[in-house]
Write a protein that holds these residues in place. Structure first.
Motif, mmCIF file in Angstrom:
data_model
loop_
_atom_site.group_PDB
_atom_site.id
_atom_site.type_symbol
_atom_site.label_atom_id
_atom_site.label_comp_id
_atom_site.label_asym_id
_atom_site.label_seq_id
_atom_site.Cartn_x
_atom_site.Cartn_y
_atom_site.Cartn_z
ATOM 1 N N GLY A 159 0.824 -1.196 0.000
ATOM 2 C CA GLY A 159 0.000 0.000 0.000
ATOM 3 C C GLY A 159 0.860 1.247 0.000
ATOM 4 N N LEU A 160 1.970 1.168 0.702
ATOM 5 C CA LEU A 160 2.866 2.304 0.835
ATOM 6 C C LEU A 160 3.424 2.733 -0.518
ATOM 7 C CD1 LEU A 160 4.112 3.991 3.149
ATOM 8 C CD2 LEU A 160 6.069 2.465 3.079
ATOM 9 N N ARG A 161 3.736 1.754 -1.335
ATOM 10 C CA ARG A 161 4.404 2.075 -2.587
ATOM 11 C C ARG A 161 3.570 2.951 -3.504
ATOM 12 N NH1 ARG A 161 7.255 -3.262 -4.842
ATOM 13 N NH2 ARG A 161 7.320 -2.036 -6.740
ATOM 14 N N SER A 162 2.255 2.831 -3.390
ATOM 15 C CA SER A 162 1.423 3.656 -4.268
ATOM 16 C C SER A 162 1.480 5.131 -3.876
ATOM 17 C CB SER A 162 -0.015 3.162 -4.231
ATOM 18 O OG SER A 162 -0.521 3.343 -2.938
ATOM 19 N N LEU A 163 2.008 5.411 -2.679
ATOM 20 C CA LEU A 163 2.076 6.807 -2.240
ATOM 21 C C LEU A 163 3.421 7.436 -2.551
ATOM 22 C CD1 LEU A 163 0.514 6.273 1.285
ATOM 23 C CD2 LEU A 163 -0.637 7.169 -0.724
ATOM 24 N N LEU A 164 4.300 6.664 -3.199
ATOM 25 C CA LEU A 164 5.668 7.138 -3.406
ATOM 26 C C LEU A 164 5.953 7.447 -4.867
ATOM 27 C CD1 LEU A 164 7.481 4.520 -1.174
ATOM 28 C CD2 LEU A 164 6.847 6.844 -0.573
ATOM 29 N N CYS A 165 6.961 8.287 -5.079
ATOM 30 C CA CYS A 165 7.401 8.558 -6.433
ATOM 31 C C CYS A 165 8.231 7.366 -6.925
ATOM 32 C CB CYS A 165 8.225 9.837 -6.482
ATOM 33 S SG CYS A 165 9.840 9.686 -5.723
ATOM 34 N N TYR A 166 8.530 7.353 -8.187
ATOM 35 C CA TYR A 166 9.264 6.248 -8.806
ATOM 36 C C TYR A 166 10.521 5.907 -8.031
ATOM 37 C CZ TYR A 166 11.703 3.711 -12.544
ATOM 38 O OH TYR A 166 12.364 2.769 -13.293
ATOM 39 N N SER A 167 11.305 6.923 -7.724
ATOM 40 C CA SER A 167 12.608 6.690 -7.108
ATOM 41 C C SER A 167 12.485 6.204 -5.665
ATOM 42 C CB SER A 167 13.429 7.976 -7.166
ATOM 43 O OG SER A 167 14.673 7.769 -6.579
ATOM 44 N N CYS A 168 11.553 6.778 -4.906
ATOM 45 C CA CYS A 168 11.389 6.344 -3.518
ATOM 46 C C CYS A 168 10.826 4.919 -3.472
ATOM 47 C CB CYS A 168 10.493 7.318 -2.765
ATOM 48 S SG CYS A 168 11.300 8.906 -2.486
ATOM 49 N N GLN A 169 10.077 4.534 -4.490
ATOM 50 C CA GLN A 169 9.637 3.133 -4.578
ATOM 51 C C GLN A 169 10.832 2.199 -4.687
ATOM 52 O OE1 GLN A 169 6.727 2.173 -7.545
ATOM 53 N NE2 GLN A 169 5.395 3.866 -6.967
ATOM 54 N N LEU A 170 11.838 2.632 -5.442
ATOM 55 C CA LEU A 170 13.043 1.809 -5.576
ATOM 56 C C LEU A 170 13.723 1.643 -4.224
ATOM 57 C CD1 LEU A 170 14.665 3.362 -8.776
ATOM 58 C CD2 LEU A 170 13.479 1.188 -8.621
ATOM 59 N N THR A 171 13.752 2.721 -3.460
ATOM 60 C CA THR A 171 14.392 2.665 -2.145
ATOM 61 C C THR A 171 13.640 1.709 -1.225
ATOM 62 O OG1 THR A 171 15.126 4.927 -2.419
ATOM 63 C CG2 THR A 171 15.125 4.068 -0.193
ATOM 64 N N ILE A 172 12.310 1.848 -1.219
ATOM 65 C CA ILE A 172 11.499 0.984 -0.358
ATOM 66 C C ILE A 172 11.632 -0.477 -0.794
ATOM 67 C CG2 ILE A 172 9.114 0.404 0.214
ATOM 68 C CD1 ILE A 172 10.173 2.791 1.749
ATOM 69 N N ARG A 173 11.771 -0.685 -2.101
ATOM 70 C CA ARG A 173 11.917 -2.037 -2.607
ATOM 71 C C ARG A 173 13.197 -2.694 -2.088
ATOM 72 N NH1 ARG A 173 11.408 -3.689 -8.770
ATOM 73 N NH2 ARG A 173 9.632 -2.328 -8.510
ATOM 74 N N ASP A 174 14.198 -1.870 -1.830
ATOM 75 C CA ASP A 174 15.456 -2.403 -1.299
ATOM 76 C C ASP A 174 15.416 -2.619 0.208
ATOM 77 O OD1 ASP A 174 16.687 -2.587 -3.690
ATOM 78 O OD2 ASP A 174 18.050 -0.896 -3.442
ATOM 79 N N MET A 175 14.269 -2.379 0.821
ATOM 80 C CA MET A 175 14.197 -2.551 2.280
ATOM 81 C C MET A 175 13.554 -3.886 2.622
ATOM 82 S SD MET A 175 13.198 1.253 3.542
ATOM 83 C CE MET A 175 13.284 0.891 5.278
ATOM 84 N N SER A 176 14.081 -4.511 3.677
ATOM 85 C CA SER A 176 13.551 -5.824 4.034
ATOM 86 C C SER A 176 12.157 -5.693 4.633
ATOM 87 C CB SER A 176 14.497 -6.528 5.000
ATOM 88 O OG SER A 176 14.754 -5.687 6.098
ATOM 89 N N SER A 177 11.902 -4.622 5.337
ATOM 90 C CA SER A 177 10.544 -4.390 5.808
ATOM 91 C C SER A 177 10.352 -2.908 6.038
ATOM 92 C CB SER A 177 10.270 -5.162 7.098
ATOM 93 O OG SER A 177 10.612 -4.357 8.201
ATOM 94 N N VAL A 178 9.104 -2.485 5.927
ATOM 95 C CA VAL A 178 8.854 -1.051 6.112
ATOM 96 C C VAL A 178 8.366 -0.773 7.522
ATOM 97 C CG1 VAL A 178 8.351 -0.622 3.708
ATOM 98 C CG2 VAL A 178 6.503 -1.280 5.239
ATOM 99 N N GLU A 179 8.253 -1.820 8.333
ATOM 100 C CA GLU A 179 7.692 -1.619 9.667
ATOM 101 C C GLU A 179 8.582 -0.755 10.542
ATOM 102 O OE1 GLU A 179 7.070 -5.696 10.710
ATOM 103 O OE2 GLU A 179 5.950 -5.803 8.823
ATOM 104 N N ARG A 180 9.875 -0.723 10.207
ATOM 105 C CA ARG A 180 10.787 0.056 11.039
ATOM 106 C C ARG A 180 10.792 1.539 10.671
ATOM 107 N NH1 ARG A 180 12.678 -3.475 14.234
ATOM 108 N NH2 ARG A 180 13.489 -5.500 13.548
ATOM 109 N N LEU A 181 10.115 1.889 9.618
ATOM 110 C CA LEU A 181 10.032 3.317 9.267
ATOM 111 C C LEU A 181 9.434 4.074 10.439
ATOM 112 C CD1 LEU A 181 8.771 3.372 5.573
ATOM 113 C CD2 LEU A 181 10.979 4.134 6.414
ATOM 114 N N PRO A 182 9.858 5.319 10.641
ATOM 115 C CA PRO A 182 9.345 6.081 11.778
ATOM 116 C C PRO A 182 7.824 6.182 11.756
ATOM 117 C CG PRO A 182 11.146 7.254 10.723
ATOM 118 C CD PRO A 182 10.867 6.063 9.889
ATOM 119 N N HIS A 183 7.281 6.314 12.953
ATOM 120 C CA HIS A 183 5.826 6.328 13.108
ATOM 121 C C HIS A 183 5.167 7.428 12.274
ATOM 122 C CE1 HIS A 183 1.964 5.842 14.997
ATOM 123 N NE2 HIS A 183 1.947 7.143 15.254
#
Lengths: 343, 508
Positions: B453-477
């Motif tokens: 769901g998060l990826r749809s809120l991101l620009c192309y490049s930030c999607q690439l960054t999130i894709r390289d993350m093992s999980s997004v749960e650690r992102l700040p609240h």
């Protein structure tokens, strides 16, 4: 345990797609590759039913795969296109003559008509002769400018509606980088366009159906399809600056494989500020070809060759255009600057 | 061939070698002390004048800093930002020719926690910098990066855009300033002592950075977090502008990096003089006309102190990340072709800051970098092509085992049939695209529903960054809660979409 194809989950995978990292079997890879080219063609509306399309064929991997895929898709999806091969003979012995043999074999395999236009018949100069006068530096300028025009002239002779070229995603990404490094904002904006259909009327529109195909996948496709292609670097090619961009791109790809598409995406989404000066397209006063100057680049280059002043077309000598047009001789000082200085 | 005098056509041109005894090209009197570009030798005095003038000129040209305005200088400790600090000091000093009239403050973000420095090292560096900051007499804020974990979601939410300043606003502001006779201009001495950092928050920061599997993504993530914290600090302390110390060399690297990371649409904001993506806080880059070399010379000749602080890519190999690779590519090319940096940099000046992005609906902005989304693009694009490649390379759903489903319906080649041939993706429209992104998922890692769901809120490049993350749960609240809010909003809008007369002009 063998890795299974991630698409059919049935057969054994034989390759890892450079573009996505998926493991695929041969059949599924072929299907995916062809389908992607098809999607590109449909989405960008590259062709219309009944058009005559020239495939720019050099005998290299890109154009061989392009010819193969175009013929296949034309039949599979009933595009209704009349395809033909169009080759340019630059006159480089030991390179182009061999690769043209490949094109001739392709012609028989694919049963497509072939037209070869040569620099010699169009300009009266072969690349070998040009290199003899110009030297090894800057000769790619001549070859590139002449080829672009030769393709157009060949297309007009064949009366085709469109030309498609084998430029792949790597080529486009590399050109984006090159244009940034050279600060060429006009080309930077144009270079990611998939088709030149919006340009002037005088020219035959060119398009790149393989624009989103990775070079590595093209090689994989040709390899598994056992396509016959010619793979030798041009003997005059050591184009140093582009080489830097190429190496950089390969390094980027090794760090993050999606980089190539990422750069293409960047190029597609650049927006140029208003008020930045852009060259205006006009026509060459001598030959009528499209040009942003009074004389088109190939006329200037040719004039330089014929006058024995090969540097006339290298660098900017716009002020001399009027003199060339009125067939005036140049002053001694001007001539000295334009003589070949490689010794 | 073997003649003694070969008849060369013309004498060889000899490259000019800068000689030690050369005179300054400007005053023609002083002995040259520094060669900035080939042939331009300056004496000490003229170099200083040239350097100072450049800083004033760039501020004067853009006219974005209003008199009496509070401006936050983001100082990292490096040569470039420290040089910026000294230029501001110089401009505010009593004997300055044309005094600068804004009110500066300093912020330093201590990233030691993310980079993995020991507590002692961090303390030592902060102390060193504090000494530098104290000497300036400006108010300063030392903020540990760990505070990014506790930011409010307002940082990435819609900021009220400031009332548009008209063209003549600058003159009006100057007029007010002169009338008020500079009352209230006196700087309040405030020093925020560095807050004590909890060990647990350092730990969670490290986990967050560590959840990015590549150094490329890690650096990108760190940049984003740093910028959020900078903007937040500016807001809470009442600053309306933030000055960044990016120099010309840095920006050339950044431009090429941005292109390589797929940030073409955001290029102008990433590298331009002023960056208004946060609306109420404007980022400016006054050092963008200086090369790294000029700054190094100036700092050395006029004893501008700077502090070395290791970053994520310190002591790593060339190919460890895209940022690092680009940096070494540009510097190496610059050594052979000295116009490389300035050419790349001039490209950035010809780019536009998105299509009138300030008026765009806030929902269409990337959750992380706050730039306008570039993912709702036409059918024939690199973004769509990548989605298609991913779809075609994996089984559609666990149920559908046959790969040959699309093979049955070869569609004729007509423009009208476009929608029929494309599976869900070629139907276009921003909303659909966003979902498709989420639906496709990624081959390299298992994703929770949150990530998709998060990826749809991101620009192309930030999607690439999130894709390289093992999980997004650690992102700040603050990021996750804003993501949920935006998703709820768009769900709401979908439900009532039939009744809305004009699309998306209300709400956010």
């Amino acid at each position: 345990m063998p890795v299974l194809c991630s698409n059919c989950i049935d057969k054994r995978a034989v390759l890892k797609r450079p573009k996505t990292g998926h493991s695929l079997c041969k059949e599924c890879f072929f299907w995916a590759f062809e389908e992607e080219v098809h999607q590109t063609i449909v989405a960008a509306k590259l062709f219309k039913h009944g058009e005559k399309v020239g495939i720019a064929a050099s005998g290299g991997k890109d154009s061989t795969v392009l010819a193969h895929v175009m013929k296949l898709l034309n039949e599979r999806y009933n595009y209704g296109l009349e395809l033909m091969l169009l080759s340019v003979d630059e006159g480089i012995s030991g390179y182009r003559d061999d690769s043209l043999e490949t094109v001739k074999r392709n012609q028989q395999q694919y049963e497509l008509p072939l037209k070869i236009v040569s620099y010699e018949e169009l300009y009266g100069w072969t690349m070998d002769a040009i290199v003899k006068q110009v030297g090894r530096k800057n000769n790619c300028t001549f070859c590139g400018v002449f080829r672009r025009q030769a393709l157009d002239r060949g297309a007009i002779m064949l009366k085709v509606d469109k030309i498609c070229t084998g430029h792949n995603a790597d080529d486009v990404a590399e050109t984006v980088l090159m244009n940034v490094l050279r600060g060429d904002i006009a080309r930077l904006r144009r270079c990611t366009a998939i088709s030149t259909a919006s340009e002037g009327e005088g020219v035959v529109p060119r398009c790149k159906p393989l624009k989103y195909a990775y070079e590595k996948e093209i090689v994989l496709y040709a390899y598994f399809k056992k396509l016959d292609y010619f793979s030798t670097e041009c003997i005059y090619s050591p184009n140093a600056y582009r080489g830097h961009a190429r190496t950089f791109l390969k390094d980027l790809e090794s760090v993050r494989p999606s980089s190539i598409m990422d750069i293409v995406h960047s190029g597609e989404n650049l927006s140029v500020r208003e008020g930045v000066k852009m060259p205006v397209q006009g026509t060459c006063k001598q030959c009528g070809y499209i040009s942003s100057q009074a004389l088109c680049k190939s006329c200037v280059l040719l004039e330089g060759l014929n006058r024995g002043l090969p540097k006339l077309g290298i660098g900017k000598h716009h002020r001399l255009h009027d003199k060339i047009l009125s067939k005036q001789p140049l002053t001694e000082k001007e001539e000295r600057k334009l003589k070949s200085v490689d010794f | 061939m073997c003649q003694v005098d070969e008849d060369y056509h013309e004498p060889l041109q000899r490259a000019e070698v800068p000689s030690v005894s050369k005179k300054c090209v400007k005053c023609k009197e002083g002995t040259a002390a520094v060669v900035i570009r080939a042939g331009d030798a300056f004496c000490r005095g003229c170099f200083k004048e040239y350097f100072i003038h450049k800083f004033r000129a760039v501020l004067g040209k853009h006219r974005v800093l209003y008199p009496g305005e509070k401006v936050l200088l983001a100082v990292s400790g490096g040569p470039s930002s420290c040089s910026m600090l000294s230029q501001v000091q110089e401009g505010l000093s009593q004997n300055a020719h044309k005094k600068l009239r804004f009110l500066p403050g300093i912020v330093f973000i201590d990233e030691g926690g993310a980079v993995g420095q020991s507590v002692e090292d961090r303390r030592r560096m902060v102390a060193e910098l504090q000494a530098v900051f104290k000497a300036t007499g400006f108010p300063f804020h030392v903020v540990p990066l760990e505070q990014v974990l506790d930011l409010p979601s307002s940082v990435v939410a819609a900021a009220p855009s400031p009332s548009e300043r008209a063209a003549g606003a600058y003159k009006v502001a100057v007029g007010h300033f002169i009338q008020s006779d500079g009352v209230g201009v006196t700087l309040k001495r405030e020093e925020s002592a560095p807050a004590d950092v909890q060990e647990s928050s350092t730990h969670s920061l490290q986990q967050l950075i560590g959840s990015a599997k590549t150094l490329t993504a890690r650096e990108d993530l760190l940049n984003t977090l740093r910028q959020h914290l900078l903007v937040h600090t500016a807001r809470t302390e009442g600053y309306s502008k933030v000055m960044l110390g990016d120099n010309c060399t840095r920006l050339a690297v950044k431009l090429l990096t941005s292109i390589s990371l797929g940030r073409g649409a955001q290029l102008a904001q990433d590298t331009g003089f002023s960056d208004s993506r946060y609306r109420d806080i404007i980022l400016v880059r006054p050092m963008r006309d200086y090369s790294a070399k000029e700054i190094a010379y100036y700092n050395r000749m006029f004893c501008v102190p700077s502090v070395f602080i290791p970053s994520l890519d310190t002591k790593t190999a060339d190919k460890s990340s895209i940022q690092r690779l680009t940096e070494s590519f540009v510097t190496r090319l610059q050594a052979d072709f000295p116009s490389t940096v300035s050419t790349i940099y001039r490209t950035s000046e010809k780019l536009q800051t998105c299509k009138s992005s300030s008026t765009a609906d806030h929902c269409d902005r990337c959750l992380l970098c706050m730039c306008a989304l570039d993912t709702a693009v036409e059918n024939a694009s690199a973004f769509q092509a990548t989605l298609i490649s991913e779809q075609l390379s994996q089984a559609k759903a666990p149920a559908a085992t046959s790969a040959a489903i699309p093979r049955q319906n070869p569609a004729p080649m007509e423009p009208e049939s476009t929608a029929a041939t494309g599976q869900c993706c070629s139907s276009g429209g921003g909303e659909d695209c966003g979902k498709a992104v989420g639906g496709v998922g990624c081959c390299s890692s298992a994703k929770g529903p949150e990530s998709t769901g998060l990826r749809s809120l991101l620009c192309y490049s930030c999607q690439l960054t999130i894709r390289d993350m093992s999980s997004v749960e650690r992102l700040p609240h603050y990021i996750l809660s804003e993501a949920q809010r935006r998703q709820r909003r768009s769900q709401m809008r979908e439900e009532i979409s039939e009744f809305l007369l004009d699309e998306g002009d209300e709400g956010d």
